[in-house]
Scaffold this motif. Structure first.
Motif, short mmCIF file in Angstrom:
data_model
loop_
_atom_site.label_atom_id
_atom_site.label_comp_id
_atom_site.label_asym_id
_atom_site.label_seq_id
_atom_site.Cartn_x
_atom_site.Cartn_y
_atom_site.Cartn_z
N PRO A 49 0.82 -1.22 0.00
CA PRO A 49 0.00 0.00 0.00
C PRO A 49 0.85 1.26 0.00
O PRO A 49 0.84 2.04 0.94
CB PRO A 49 -0.81 -0.13 1.29
CG PRO A 49 0.10 -0.88 2.20
CD PRO A 49 0.87 -1.84 1.33
N VAL A 50 1.60 1.46 -1.06
CA VAL A 50 2.36 2.69 -1.22
C VAL A 50 1.85 3.37 -2.48
O VAL A 50 1.14 2.76 -3.27
CB VAL A 50 3.88 2.42 -1.33
CG1 VAL A 50 4.41 1.82 -0.04
CG2 VAL A 50 4.18 1.50 -2.51
N SER A 51 2.22 4.60 -2.69
CA SER A 51 1.83 5.25 -3.93
C SER A 51 2.63 4.62 -5.07
O SER A 51 3.67 4.01 -4.86
CB SER A 51 2.09 6.75 -3.85
OG SER A 51 3.46 7.00 -3.66
N ALA A 54 6.24 5.17 -5.31
CA ALA A 54 7.06 4.66 -4.21
C ALA A 54 7.25 3.15 -4.32
O ALA A 54 7.82 2.53 -3.44
CB ALA A 54 6.44 5.01 -2.85
N TYR A 56 8.72 -0.45 -6.15
CA TYR A 56 10.09 -0.86 -6.47
C TYR A 56 10.06 -2.31 -6.92
O TYR A 56 9.02 -2.97 -6.84
CB TYR A 56 11.02 -0.69 -5.26
CG TYR A 56 10.56 -1.39 -4.01
CD1 TYR A 56 9.68 -0.77 -3.13
CD2 TYR A 56 10.99 -2.69 -3.70
CE1 TYR A 56 9.24 -1.41 -1.98
CE2 TYR A 56 10.55 -3.34 -2.55
CZ TYR A 56 9.67 -2.68 -1.69
OH TYR A 56 9.23 -3.31 -0.57
N SER A 68 17.80 -3.84 -6.00
CA SER A 68 16.46 -3.31 -6.22
C SER A 68 16.52 -2.14 -7.19
O SER A 68 17.58 -1.56 -7.43
CB SER A 68 15.85 -2.86 -4.89
OG SER A 68 16.61 -1.78 -4.36
N PRO A 70 14.06 1.38 -7.98
CA PRO A 70 12.86 2.13 -7.61
C PRO A 70 11.93 2.35 -8.81
O PRO A 70 12.37 2.35 -9.95
CB PRO A 70 13.42 3.46 -7.10
CG PRO A 70 14.71 3.62 -7.83
CD PRO A 70 15.26 2.22 -8.01
N VAL B 27 6.57 -2.09 7.48
CA VAL B 27 6.56 -2.67 6.12
C VAL B 27 6.23 -4.16 6.18
O VAL B 27 5.48 -4.67 5.35
CB VAL B 27 7.91 -2.42 5.42
CG1 VAL B 27 7.97 -3.16 4.09
CG2 VAL B 27 8.11 -0.93 5.19
N TRP B 50 12.45 -2.04 -0.15
CA TRP B 50 11.76 -0.83 0.32
C TRP B 50 12.76 0.16 0.90
O TRP B 50 12.69 1.36 0.65
CB TRP B 50 10.71 -1.22 1.37
CG TRP B 50 9.88 -0.08 1.84
CD1 TRP B 50 8.75 0.42 1.28
CD2 TRP B 50 10.13 0.73 3.00
NE1 TRP B 50 8.28 1.48 2.00
CE2 TRP B 50 9.11 1.69 3.05
CE3 TRP B 50 11.13 0.73 3.97
CZ2 TRP B 50 9.05 2.64 4.06
CZ3 TRP B 50 11.08 1.68 4.98
CH2 TRP B 50 10.04 2.63 5.02
N SER B 53 14.75 1.80 -1.86
CA SER B 53 14.00 2.66 -2.78
C SER B 53 13.75 4.01 -2.15
O SER B 53 14.02 4.23 -0.98
CB SER B 53 12.69 2.00 -3.17
OG SER B 53 11.77 2.06 -2.10
N ALA B 55 11.11 5.73 -1.14
CA ALA B 55 10.26 5.88 0.03
C ALA B 55 10.99 5.44 1.30
O ALA B 55 10.94 6.10 2.33
CB ALA B 55 8.98 5.06 -0.14
N GLY B 117 4.05 5.35 2.57
CA GLY B 117 4.02 5.04 1.14
C GLY B 117 4.05 6.24 0.24
O GLY B 117 3.89 6.11 -0.96
N GLY B 118 4.25 7.40 0.82
CA GLY B 118 4.38 8.58 -0.02
C GLY B 118 3.04 9.12 -0.48
O GLY B 118 2.97 9.88 -1.44
N ASN B 119 1.96 8.74 0.21
CA ASN B 119 0.64 9.23 -0.21
C ASN B 119 0.30 10.57 0.42
O ASN B 119 -0.76 11.12 0.16
CB ASN B 119 -0.44 8.21 0.15
CG ASN B 119 -0.42 7.02 -0.79
OD1 ASN B 119 -0.10 7.18 -1.97
ND2 ASN B 119 -0.72 5.86 -0.27
#
Lengths: 280, 133
Positions: A49-51, A54, A56, A68, A70, B27, B50, B53, B55, B117-119
């Motif tokens: 549940p990230v935008s 966001a 990856y 990884s 992004p 996470v 995660w 990346s 976020a 999550g950057g929302n």
């Protein structure tokens, strides 16, 4: 490692362990997944549940975590820049991140834009190191014609030795430290028609094994290639030894002309395997 | 570590926030809410990616590597989540299973997921509502 016996054999050597790619995000990036399905890798998606920006992906190979990428780099991965190798577009491209992680994985169907982007990464490595030997197989020399300005600059601004391979359908101008090989001899074509069938690029690292890399791709249908790329210095060494041994490393077998006849400006049209989208 | 029989609503909320105070643990829970169960390796892969990346890099500035993340999950974060009754963790098999979450935990997690999550901003109103439950 046993000696490489052909370009096809070199491709067979590039066979990394089983690779898994997992994407994370609010929804599958269908374009990215379509791209990944061109490789012989397992691809999964995990909801997170990230935008979307966001998200990856992670790559696991032979059970080991490799790295990884992004989501901000996904667009470059699907539609990579094909600018000249030394440009920021290539150096800062997200394509390189994924490309590095997919080394050793076979691709079953890639088209010219992606091969050109991978080629650019290898050419840029050679440009940055500035010494050593760069090997570039264009299938036909008319494809080299479209990249001529890039190779003129590679040769002029570095101490690289450059070997260019391709079937002779165009007579390239002589460039210092660039040796052209057509495979043609009085007895016929060396090693069958492999120069016409394979797009390849290899850089020996210039004494730095960590910079060695190679791409080998066979055109299986018009404009569609299967192959792989590698950063394994042993494979690169065997492959380039094969090229030197078969086609010569001393420039005696030059397909290039000595004089400037037929040198006109390289056109953007005669380019079966290069793309015109270069701005050299 | 964590009280298993909290005395007051404030204790409950403090335990909840403590359990969720580390981004790795959040996470892990985001992932498990989509999957119910997961292996330690799958969680370590998800958390490492995660963290690397954009976020995650904001929330967790230090460079991470998979091996370190895996060890930290195994030794620290998963036992803490297990003690807080968010998950069950079989340290031998590496299997992690999500337990039924309280409504307060669901609300806090969803709000945190949005921020992680950057929302956007942390939804303080939602958190305040959950604290009154």
């Amino acid at each position: 490692m046993a000696a490489v016996r052909s370009v096809a054999d070199a491709l067979e050597r590039i066979r990394g362990p089983a690779t898994t790619v997992t994407t994370y995000g609010p929804e599958r990036d269908e374009a990215l997944h379509a791209f990944l399905e061109r490789f012989d890798v397992e691809v999964y998606h995990e909801q997170l549940p990230v935008s979307a920006d966001a998200g990856y992906l992670t790559v696991r190979s032979g059970g080991e975590y490799r790295g990884s990428v992004p989501a901000s780099a996904f667009a470059d991965s699907v539609d990579p820049p094909r600018d000249a190798p030394w440009t920021p577009e290539v150096r800062e491209s997200g394509y390189g991140e994924l490309g590095t992680l997919l080394a050793g994985a076979r691709f079953t169907s890639l088209e010219r834009p992606h091969l050109l982007a991978t080629t650019r990464e290898i050419e840029d490595r050679a440009f940055r190191v500035g010494r050593g030997t760069l090997y570039a197989g264009f299938q036909s020399l008319s494809a080299y014609r479209a990249q001529l300005r890039i190779y003129e600059r590679l040769a002029a601004e570095t101490n690289l030795s450059v070997h260019v391979y391709g079937e002779s359908d165009w007579t390239p101008p002589a460039i210092e430290r660039v040796t052209v090989h057509t495979g043609a001899t009085e007895q016929g074509t060396l090693a069958g028609d492999e120069l016409g069938a394979f797009w390849f690029v290899a850089f020996d690292g210039g004494e730095d094994d960590a910079m060695a890399c190679a791409l080998v791709a066979e055109e299986v249908r018009d404009g569609e290639y299967r192959g792989a790329w590698t950063y394994d210095p042993d494979i690169v060494r065997e492959f380039t030894a094969y090229l030197d041994g078969t086609y010569g490393s001393d420039g005696l077998d030059t397909g290039g002309s000595d004089g400037p006849d037929d040198v006109g400006e390289p056109t953007e049209t005669g380019e079966p395997s290069g793309s015109s989208e270069q701005n050299g | 570590m964590f009280k298993t029989t909290p005395m007051t609503p404030q204790d409950t909320l403090s335990d909840l926030f403590r359990a969720l105070s580390h981004p790795y643990r959040r996470v892990v829970l985001y992932y498990l809410r989509e999957n119910e169960g997961a292996s330690l390796d799958a969680l370590a892969e998800c958390v490492t990616g995660w963290s690397e990346s954009a976020a995650g890099a904001e929330a967790d500035g230090d460079a991470v590597d998979y091996g370190t993340v895996r060890i930290q999950l195994h030794h620290t974060h998963l036992p803490m989540l297990a003690a807080a009754e968010f998950v069950t963790y079989d340290a031998d098999s590496g299997d992690v299973t999500l337990r039924d979450l309280t409504p307060a935990a669901e609300t806090v997690l969803s709000t945190a997921a949005s921020a992680d999550g950057g929302n956007g901003e942390l939804d303080v109103d939602a958190l305040a509502a959950s604290s009154r439950e």
